[in-house]
Motif scaffolding. Structure first.
Motif, PDB file in Angstrom:
ATOM      1  N   GLU A  15      39.462  67.799  61.694  1.00 15.61           N
ATOM      2  CA  GLU A  15      40.605  66.692  61.280  1.00 15.61           C
ATOM      3  C   GLU A  15      40.240  65.404  61.326  1.00 15.61           C
ATOM      4  OE1 GLU A  15      43.395  67.703  64.482  1.00 15.61           O
ATOM      5  OE2 GLU A  15      44.555  69.004  63.223  1.00 15.61           O
ATOM      6  N   GLY A  48      40.499  63.436  58.099  1.00 13.80           N
ATOM      7  CA  GLY A  48      41.492  62.208  57.891  1.00 13.80           C
ATOM      8  C   GLY A  48      40.635  60.906  57.742  1.00 13.80           C
ATOM      9  N   LYS A  50      41.305  58.541  54.604  1.00 13.31           N
ATOM     10  CA  LYS A  50      41.814  57.271  54.893  1.00 13.31           C
ATOM     11  C   LYS A  50      40.901  56.252  54.058  1.00 13.31           C
ATOM     12  CE  LYS A  50      40.464  55.247  58.464  1.00 13.31           C
ATOM     13  NZ  LYS A  50      39.984  54.866  60.071  1.00 13.31           N
ATOM     14  N   GLY A  60      46.122  59.519  56.466  1.00 12.15           N
ATOM     15  CA  GLY A  60      44.957  59.872  56.846  1.00 12.15           C
ATOM     16  C   GLY A  60      44.306  59.404  58.352  1.00 12.15           C
ATOM     17  N   LEU A  77      46.018  61.594  60.689  1.00 10.18           N
ATOM     18  CA  LEU A  77      45.175  62.789  60.918  1.00 10.18           C
ATOM     19  C   LEU A  77      43.927  62.959  61.761  1.00 10.18           C
ATOM     20  CD1 LEU A  77      45.038  65.876  59.890  1.00 10.18           C
ATOM     21  CD2 LEU A  77      43.741  65.292  57.963  1.00 10.18           C
ATOM     22  N   GLU A  78      43.210  61.702  61.419  1.00 13.51           N
ATOM     23  CA  GLU A  78      42.158  61.350  62.165  1.00 13.51           C
ATOM     24  C   GLU A  78      42.124  61.284  63.761  1.00 13.51           C
ATOM     25  OE1 GLU A  78      38.365  58.351  62.208  1.00 13.51           O
ATOM     26  OE2 GLU A  78      39.788  57.941  60.929  1.00 13.51           O
TER      27      GLU A  78
END
Length: 57
Positions: free
Chosen positions: A12, A16, A20, A35, A38-39
């Protein structure tokens, strides 16, 4: 931390970060924010697993 959860967290974070940076370069702010989210979710998952390991041992 279990190997499966650790792999999910790292995946992830990597995905991410890639989303991003790619979206930011293309000028797509909404996708860049997704993104980043998600990170952050990957980082939170990793922190949760580390905390579980700390209290388990």
């Amino acid at each position: 931390m279990s190997a499966g959860e650790k792999a999910k967290a790292k995946a992830e974070q990597v995905v991410g970060k890639a989303v991003k940076k790619t979206a930011h370069a293309a000028g797509q702010n909404t996708t860049a924010a997704k993104g980043a989210a998600l990170e952050a979710r990957g980082e939170a998952r990793e922190a949760k697993e580390k905390a579980k390991d700390t209290f388990t041992r």
